[in-house]
Design a protein around this motif. Structure first.
Motif, short mmCIF file in Angstrom:
data_model
loop_
_atom_site.label_atom_id
_atom_site.label_comp_id
_atom_site.label_asym_id
_atom_site.label_seq_id
_atom_site.Cartn_x
_atom_site.Cartn_y
_atom_site.Cartn_z
N UNK A 1 0.80 -1.24 0.00
CA UNK A 1 0.00 0.00 0.00
C UNK A 1 0.83 1.29 0.00
N UNK A 2 2.03 1.27 0.61
CA UNK A 2 2.80 2.50 0.76
C UNK A 2 4.28 2.24 0.48
N UNK A 3 4.88 3.14 -0.28
CA UNK A 3 6.27 3.04 -0.67
C UNK A 3 7.04 4.23 -0.07
N UNK A 4 8.17 3.96 0.59
CA UNK A 4 8.88 5.00 1.34
C UNK A 4 10.37 4.98 1.05
N UNK A 5 11.01 6.15 1.22
CA UNK A 5 12.47 6.26 1.24
C UNK A 5 12.84 7.48 2.06
N UNK A 6 13.79 7.27 2.99
CA UNK A 6 14.31 8.38 3.77
C UNK A 6 15.82 8.33 3.76
N UNK A 7 16.45 9.49 3.88
CA UNK A 7 17.91 9.49 3.90
C UNK A 7 18.47 10.89 4.00
#
Length: 768
Positions: A635-641
């Motif tokens: 349902x949800x696609x994420x990227x942090x950095x």
């Protein structure tokens, strides 16, 4: 039948005649000994005609007029938006061209410098024209009287007094006499220059245009001090009928009126006949350089979502007033200069990246929400959304919305997004805070007793999670046993997170998250210990937060453990150039710098190690990259950095409700299964690469040196998962958090087929 306002009665005639005679004398005599009896006489007549004609408490200070507020980008000169109840910029008389001053006098009151507040000749002319000849209504008001009328109307509006506002506008003898009385008193107290200055700042010079400085910027894109004769005449002509003679409304009528004013200026000797003819010869259309006067965030273009966030910060901050009503009034009338943290390059790059990832009108309907922060400062650099800002009542939602999905609900956002595996760096920080090595092998399983996560906070609050089991596995099923926290992060394995939580306690992880700047997005469930989020599955990103909150968590790691509250405002000055206190970032050392750098090291290992789940995040030019990808179910696609100079976070999904990505075609690409690395990561990389290049930020590849004590090898023992007794006594009456439907796993991204598998434990490698 209603009375005709022009009808003449004996009473009306005598009253007007009396007023005229008094002001004929008082208007032409300067000796105060004679003037005062005349003033008192008129005051008595006025009191007989209309009660409460006191002139006390009338504020003629031009600095107290409602003025527009301006929102600036971080460069201090790029205007993002203006806010106003009346679009006005107050300037002193020495910042208004002499030609502009004379144009207004020629148009409105050619004997302004001769009379003492009331033009007796003008009053007589108007009296005869209106009541004797029964012609069109004539005002006969001096410039001073017009200033008085405008001030009274403004004060009534400020006081929210509709009765006073009505009396300030009504066409009655009483109103005229009151204006005359105050005008004479004003001329005794203020100089002609001060009165002219007040009029030039208060008068309406067109639709949503108040004051000569605003008019100059509106019609000619220049300051009032730079206006020439033709421009000045154009502006001076508008006041007779602002709705009709506004050059943006009726250019032909405006040009005709301009020429009339030019003739009047020549007649008064303010300009030569040659200058008049030269100005009249130039078509108005060739003179105009009209600027947009739309107010608020609606007119801010791609900066609108940032603008909206700033206004919400003002509305929610006690620094700007005790109530939201007072804060709104200050914003729209206080003449504020608001200097924000928005970096034009960052906001532009974020908006471009969001829309390049999923176009606004893409049939999938998925939102892209992105936020960026400058580590160690709390400064919000910009937002990226693949939506068009629209705060109108008829926006209809969908691709046009005023909801900023990148921020918390209290700041104009939604319920947030589940974090998926992007939560896992928080677990790593909590692990080291408990003095543990990231290379300690842990025994993992696919079923954990929920009671093994029971914990107690530092304040003594006990939490329990029931007697059944939590079924959890890595993406694709199964587990890797044993596995270290480092490899659990690099390869984004879920079961290792569960074992870590057993060892150190779920309360320790929640406390660490809060220390790093984490909170939930829903306004009534922001506490990390909220029943909707505080449960074992939190360790694999099942709670809901905003991209801004998660960007701030990553910024804490990037800033050597210094956590700052996100801020959007750096400085505010009011119309008197007095600085107003703004919300503080409250920057402080939240976690040990050595733990922050070791966590950064672990994140970078996920980028550079063969089989690392974050390998797709590598930035251009070999820049050392610290990032984590994530997927929550399908349902949800994420990227942090981050890099040391900027932290960013991207969430992709349906912000209004859960919608599966399975089998979707997005931006022309069809996939059976979608993962964060396929769609959130490209958005994150595009933003980071574009912004870093546009801002000229050099690479800093020195950050991320691990602390040896957190890398120390620990003997690989087949540890059993910790029991409640090992963590602390079982609560006598466990607090049962409300159940929230969660999957057995937080889906983790698949690694590209071309990537080699790491030489690892016997169990098959799993991917995020």
């Amino acid at each position: 039948m209603p009375e005709n306002k022009k009808s003449m009665t004996v009473h009306r005639f005598l009253t007007l005649l009396l007023a005229y005679l008094i002001f004929c004398v008082a208007g032409g005599v300067v000796v105060s000994g004679f003037l005062l009896p005349g003033v008192y006489g008129v005051n008595a007549v006025a009191n007989n005609m209309m009660p409460n004609l006191s002139v006390d408490n009338v504020d003629f200070n031009v600095n107290d007029l409602p003025q527009q507020s301006r929102l600036y980008a971080s460069d201090g000169h790029t205007v993002i938006a203006t806010f106003y109840a009346q679009n006005r910029i107050v300037v002193p008389l020495n910042e208004v061209s002499d030609t502009m001053q004379k144009a207004v006098v020629a148009r409105e009151d050619r004997r302004f410098f001769e009379h003492s507040g009331v033009d007796t000749q003008g009053v007589l002319r108007a009296f005869i024209q209106t009541y004797v000849k029964q012609g069109d209504t004539q005002g006969g008001s001096s410039l001073t009287q017009q200033y008085v009328k405008n001030v009274l109307m403004n004060q009534a509006e400020e006081d929210n007094d509709p009765i006073a506002e009505y009396h300030a506008r009504e066409e009655t003898i009483a109103r005229k006499m009151r204006e005359m009385l105050i005008a004479v008193q004003m001329e005794k107290k203020y100089s002609k220059a001060e009165i002219l200055q007040g009029y030039l700042n208060i008068a309406q010079f067109g639709t949503n245009t108040y004051g000569v400085e605003t008019a100059a910027k509106r019609y000619f894109n220049k300051a009032a001090k730079d206006l020439d004769a033709g421009e000045a005449a154009t502006i001076a002509a508008v006041t007779k009928n602002p709705a009709k003679f506004d050059p943006t409304v009726d250019m032909q009528a405006s040009q005709e009126q301009r020429n009339i004013v030019l003739d009047l200026m020549e007649q008064e000797g303010y300009i030569s006949a040659a200058d008049r003819d030269k100005a009249k010869a130039k078509p108005l259309e060739q003179m105009l350089h009209v600027q947009n006067v739309d107010a608020g965030c609606q007119a801010a273009g791609d900066a609108a979502f940032f603008c909206d966030y700033v206004t919400k910060q003002i509305m929610n901050s006690k620094e700007f007033g005790k109530t939201q009503e007072a804060r709104n009034k200050l914003l729209k009338e206080g003449g504020l200069d608001i200097y924000t943290t928005m970096d034009v390059n960052a906001n532009t790059a974020a908006m471009d990246a969001a829309r390049a990832t999923i176009p606004v009108d893409d049939p999938s309907g998925f939102e892209v929400a992105m936020a960026a922060i400058k580590p160690g400062t709390g400064e919000v650099l910009g937002f990226g959304l693949n939506r068009i800002y629209d705060a109108t009542e008829n926006s209809g939602g969908g691709t046009r919305t005023a909801m900023n999905f990148a921020v918390d609900q209290v700041d104009g956002g939604g319920y947030g997004f589940p974090e998926g595996s992007t939560w896992k760096p928080i677990n790593m920080v909590a692990w080291m805070k408990n003095g543990k090595s990231i290379n300690q092998p842990l025994r993992t399983t696919t079923s954990y007793p929920k009671s093994s996560f029971n914990c107690k906070t530092a304040s003594g609050q006990e939490y329990g999670f029931g007697g059944d089991n939590w079924a959890v596995s890595n993406s694709g099923g199964g587990t890797v046993n044993p596995e270290t926290p480092l490899q659990g992060l690099v390869r984004s394995h879920n079961t290792t997170q569960a074992s870590m939580a057993q060892q150190i306690g779920l309360c320790s992880i929640a406390d660490t998250a809060a220390e790093m700047g984490y909170h939930n997005s829903p306004r009534d469930q922001m506490d990390v210990y909220s029943e909707s989020s505080f449960q074992p599955s939190m360790t694999i990103g099942s709670s809901n937060s905003s991209p801004l909150t998660m960007a701030n968590v990553y910024a804490t790691i990037a800033a050597k453990g210094v956590e700052c509250s996100p801020i959007a405002i750096k400085k505010v000055t009011d119309k008197r150039n007095k600085q107003i206190q703004v919300p503080s970032a409250n920057c402080h050392q939240a976690i040990d710098p050595k733990i922050a750098e070791t966590t950064a090291y672990a994140l970078n290992q996920g980028v550079v190690q063969p089989g690392g789940e974050a390998s797709t995040t590598q930035l251009d030019g070999g820049r050392k990259t610290f990032a984590k990808t994530g997927t929550h179910e399908d349902k949800y696609m994420l990227t942090g950095g981050f890099v040391p100079q900027v932290a960013a976070y991207v969430a992709v999904g349906n912000a209004e409700g859960q919608v599966s990505f399975t089998g979707k075609t997005i931006n022309g690409v069809s996939r059976g299964s979608w993962y964060g690395m396929y769609i959130a990561t490209p958005a994150w990389k595009k933003f980071m690469n574009d912004y870093l290049a546009a801002a000229g930020i050099p690479a800093d590849n020195n950050y991320g040196t691990p602390e040896p004590k957190y890398l120390g090898a620990v003997q690989a023992t087949q540890q059993q998962p910790a029991t409640p007794q090992q963590q602390g006594a079982q609560p006598q009456t466990p607090a049962q958090p409300q159940a929230q439907t969660q999957p057995q796993q937080s889906a983790t991204q698949p690694q590209p087929a071309a990537q080699p598998q790491p030489a690892a434990p016997a169990a098959p490698a799993q991917h995020e």
